[in-house]
Design a protein around this motif. Structure first.
Motif, mmCIF file in Angstrom:
data_model
loop_
_atom_site.group_PDB
_atom_site.id
_atom_site.type_symbol
_atom_site.label_atom_id
_atom_site.label_comp_id
_atom_site.label_asym_id
_atom_site.label_seq_id
_atom_site.Cartn_x
_atom_site.Cartn_y
_atom_site.Cartn_z
ATOM 1 N N UNK A 177 0.828 -1.212 0.000
ATOM 2 C CA UNK A 177 0.000 0.000 0.000
ATOM 3 C C UNK A 177 0.863 1.264 0.000
ATOM 4 N N UNK A 178 2.012 1.204 0.689
ATOM 5 C CA UNK A 178 2.894 2.373 0.763
ATOM 6 C C UNK A 178 3.458 2.728 -0.609
ATOM 7 N N UNK A 179 3.652 1.712 -1.473
ATOM 8 C CA UNK A 179 4.232 1.949 -2.799
ATOM 9 C C UNK A 179 3.185 1.819 -3.912
ATOM 10 N N UNK A 180 1.933 1.912 -3.536
ATOM 11 C CA UNK A 180 0.853 1.711 -4.513
ATOM 12 C C UNK A 180 0.911 2.708 -5.666
ATOM 13 N N UNK A 181 1.370 3.916 -5.396
ATOM 14 C CA UNK A 181 1.412 4.963 -6.424
ATOM 15 C C UNK A 181 2.808 5.167 -7.005
ATOM 16 N N UNK A 182 3.709 4.234 -6.705
ATOM 17 C CA UNK A 182 5.084 4.330 -7.193
ATOM 18 C C UNK A 182 5.257 3.325 -8.326
ATOM 19 N N UNK A 183 5.287 3.823 -9.551
ATOM 20 C CA UNK A 183 5.361 2.934 -10.716
ATOM 21 C C UNK A 183 6.714 2.249 -10.868
ATOM 22 N N UNK A 184 7.713 2.715 -10.115
ATOM 23 C CA UNK A 184 9.050 2.120 -10.224
ATOM 24 C C UNK A 184 9.223 0.884 -9.335
ATOM 25 N N UNK A 185 8.261 0.635 -8.445
ATOM 26 C CA UNK A 185 8.360 -0.483 -7.500
ATOM 27 C C UNK A 185 7.183 -1.428 -7.718
ATOM 28 N N UNK A 186 7.481 -2.711 -7.917
ATOM 29 C CA UNK A 186 6.454 -3.717 -8.174
ATOM 30 C C UNK A 186 6.596 -4.858 -7.168
ATOM 31 N N UNK A 187 5.475 -5.364 -6.671
ATOM 32 C CA UNK A 187 5.464 -6.484 -5.729
ATOM 33 C C UNK A 187 4.838 -7.703 -6.391
ATOM 34 N N UNK A 188 5.501 -8.849 -6.273
ATOM 35 C CA UNK A 188 4.952 -10.116 -6.742
ATOM 36 C C UNK A 188 5.018 -11.132 -5.595
ATOM 37 N N UNK A 189 3.923 -11.862 -5.414
ATOM 38 C CA UNK A 189 3.853 -12.905 -4.390
ATOM 39 C C UNK A 189 3.888 -14.250 -5.113
ATOM 40 N N UNK A 190 5.062 -14.873 -5.081
ATOM 41 C CA UNK A 190 5.292 -16.086 -5.870
ATOM 42 C C UNK A 190 4.979 -17.317 -5.022
ATOM 43 N N UNK A 191 3.929 -18.003 -5.392
ATOM 44 C CA UNK A 191 3.529 -19.236 -4.727
ATOM 45 C C UNK A 191 4.436 -20.359 -5.200
#
Length: 661
Positions: A554-568
């Motif tokens: 949520x903290x980086x929701x508006x930051x297009x340079x940072x992406x989160x992936x949850x790899x199962x």
């Protein structure tokens, strides 16, 4: 007293110290005196650390123990220490440390022989044990005295010389160190030298009043080193006859009970053991302290048998005789398990839980985790007991909350202090907050919210409650408010911890599947900072960490340079999509970008991508966080501390460090 025959040639060694350039001020220390010294960290492994501690290893009357030393900072890298030696201290060694006890940086001058000193008496003579301690402490390959040396090791001939010196000056004390003497014999003549053992056993029998310790020392040599069962059994028979209540008899009864099946007979025999061999007698005897584990092992089975059989009154009657570590284990295995797994009704386990907590309070400072070997200083041992105490108290508070015993819960809240240990668990902090709100203690509840931020162990629900109290005009204002609440030292320590996990490793290209089964190639990440959380639906710590990851996402929701992936990973691959979707949707994580690992060729495990990473950090444990940029892994960390806010800060610190590169 006849002089025991010396078997070895005295070598021409000269007693001396070793280079101790970072330590000064200790010259010819006297037993019973107050020593004062200076430690200069410059040029050593502890240079530029803001906080140091000092441990002293002490050899007193042929027994080792550890203690804490007072250190005061004089200048940036200069520290002054003082310590009061006992009248019978024959040798001591100093060790300087930085960091938490489970992640220590140590300076003990290992390569140059350590910061080790023998003492003198008022006549300028070595004390009993001085020669022996000097020879054995510095030979860790044969005499395992704590974990002081990792590299240094004196020659066998030196051990022989100093042990012989001890015999020349203090042969009358051999009954106190016969085990060490015989280890030296084995070192120089080989463990299979039966003639030497036979000769010494006969010689010692003639020249000394033989004790149980002497008998058992030789029994063990014959039984385990010489494989002479007949001789060993004959010595044991003598011991059991002469010392029917000694430590050999105690061990025999213990092993007999351990071999018994569960049931009433074992319960009765266990109670008989505790009555015949009181715990205090065991730990107060120099030759049997190492048997303290017997009480823990027997009690663990005894208590669970009674608890599972709902014989609560009999169990509670036995609690006053237990030490802290045993009480703590009884609570963990029985109360915690029954409460979390719903194996019994809360109101039925409450009386036992209460009785256990009352005993834990009484025994909280007994240092019963430090009776068997050189493991902790008193201060370190107490910290570990405090950690267990707060863990058990946290479960008890949750139980009281569920039972609506708010008034009683308020009395237990008084055991918490304003320190990091008291606020170490975010879930417990939530419980404390809820109890105070229910009781109408709004001011105290707000204080718990603030302290949870201060120690970086706050839940998202608590964060929302704090925001409601503060009423910030913007996210930026609230972020500044939170940042000001956090302790400077704590932030610095966390920042340094994150820096220690920074790396720079090239990662080969890899492919994953999105929720629709489409291929996602790592080459598509390009210049973005990519935060990957490796997890599995079966991994409880992985899912508990999602609360903290949500804060970061949520903290980086508006930051297009940072992406989160949850790899199962290590799960069911894309076939596990329904279960994954259900969990995410039911717990407020539906906005997480989930990718699925693929089947590794030649196996049945869906860990093709994770295996690429695990080879780099030599671990297959999850949860595992990695941060990538342009095909390089720049940060990685395994596990979950239990604090959502701390995890979010860890990710934020790492992202910003990478952004600055």
């Amino acid at each position: 007293m006849k002089k025991l025959l010396v078997l070895f040639v005295f070598c021409a060694y000269v007693f001396s110290g070793y280079a101790q350039s970072r330590l000064s001020g200790i010259e010819k220390p006297q037993a019973g005196s107050l020593i004062s010294f200076n430690y200069q960290a410059t040029g050593g492994p502890l240079e530029n650390h803001d906080t140091l501690s000092c441990t002293v290893y002490l050899y007193e009357d042929y027994l080792w123990r550890m203690d804490d030393v007072t250190l005061t900072r004089v200048e940036k890298n200069q520290w002054k220490g003082t310590y009061q030696l006992s009248d019978n201290c024959a040798l001591f060694a100093l060790s300087f440390l930085a960091g938490e006890m489970w992640n220590r940086i140590i300076d003990n001058n290992d390569e140059n022989g350590g910061y080790v000193f023998t003492t003198l008496d008022t006549q300028g003579k070595m004390l009993p044990g001085g020669y022996l301690g000097w020879g054995t402490f510095r030979k860790p390959s044969c005499f395992h005295i704590g974990n002081y040396f990792q590299k240094f090791d004196i020659q066998d001939e030196a051990v022989e010389m100093w042990t012989t010196k001890e015999m020349e000056h203090y042969a009358a004390n051999l009954p106190k160190f016969v085990d060490i003497y015989m280890n030296m014999v084995a070192l120089r003549m080989g463990e299979k030298n039966k003639k030497a053992v036979d000769f010494l056993f006969q010689k010692i029998n003639k020249e000394f009043a033989v004790t149980e310790f002497i008998y058992t020392t030789f029994e063990n040599i014959y039984r385990f080193k010489l494989q002479d069962k007949e001789k060993a059994d004959s010595i044991k028979a003598i011991v059991l006859k002469q010392y029917p209540n000694g430590f050999t008899a105690r061990a025999q009864m213990f092993h007999q009970i351990e071999a018994m099946p569960l049931g009433e007979e074992r319960l009765t025999q266990t109670e008989g053991f505790f009555k015949k061999y009181p715990y205090e007698d065991c730990v107060n005897d120099r030759f049997s302290k190492q048997q303290a584990y017997m009480y823990y092992n027997l009690t663990r089975v005894y208590a669970s048998t009674l608890f599972d059989g709902k014989r609560y009154d009999r169990l509670m009657a036995a609690l006053p005789s237990m030490n802290f570590v045993t009480l703590s284990e009884v609570f963990r295995w029985n109360i915690f398990r029954a409460y979390k797994l719903r194996l019994a009704k809360n109101d039925s386990i409450y009386p036992v839980a209460k009785a256990l907590m009352e005993q834990l309070v009484l025994k909280r400072n007994d240092l019963s985790n430090n009776t068997e070997e050189l493991r902790y200083t008193p201060k370190e041992a107490q910290v570990l007991l405090d950690i267990q105490f707060y863990e058990r108290l946290g479960i008890y508070l949750q139980l009281l909350k569920d039972l609506n015993r708010t008034e009683e819960a308020l009395t237990w809240l008084t055991y918490y202090r304003d320190d990091q240990l008291s606020y170490a668990d975010a879930t417990v902090n939530q419980t404390r907050y809820d109890i105070l709100v229910t009781a109408g203690k709004d001011e105290q509840a707000l204080d718990v919210l603030k302290k949870s931020v201060k120690y970086n162990t706050i839940t998202t629900e608590m964060m929302a409650a704090l925001r409601k109290e503060v009423k910030p005009v913007s996210d930026a204002e609230f972020k500044t408010y939170l940042d000001n609440l956090k302790g400077v030292a704590l932030k610095k320590a966390l920042y340094e911890e994150v820096k220690s996990h920074m790396t720079d490793v090239e990662i080969p290209s890899f492919e994953l599947l999105d929720m629709n089964g489409n291929i996602v190639k790592s080459d598509s990440f390009k210049d973005k900072i990519v935060v990957i959380d490796f997890w599995a639906n079966w991994c409880a710590p992985c899912k508990r960490a999602f609360e903290g990851m949500k804060i970061a996402v949520d903290a980086y929701a508006n930051d297009s340079d940072v992406v989160f992936y949850f790899v199962n990973t290590m799960d069911f691959g894309i076939k596990g999509k329904p279960a994954v979707e259900k969990y995410l949707n039911n717990n407020g994580y539906s906005h997480f970008k989930v990718l699925f690992d693929t089947l590794k060729e030649g196996t049945k495990s869906y860990n093709q991508t994770f295996s690429i990473f695990s080879q780099k950090f030599n671990s297959s444990g999850i949860p595992r966080k990695v941060i990538l940029k342009n095909g390089r892994m720049l940060y990685t960390a395994e596990g979950y501390s239990g604090s959502p806010s701390q995890l979010a800060d860890e990710i934020s610190y790492a992202v910003e460090l990478i952004r600055k590169r």
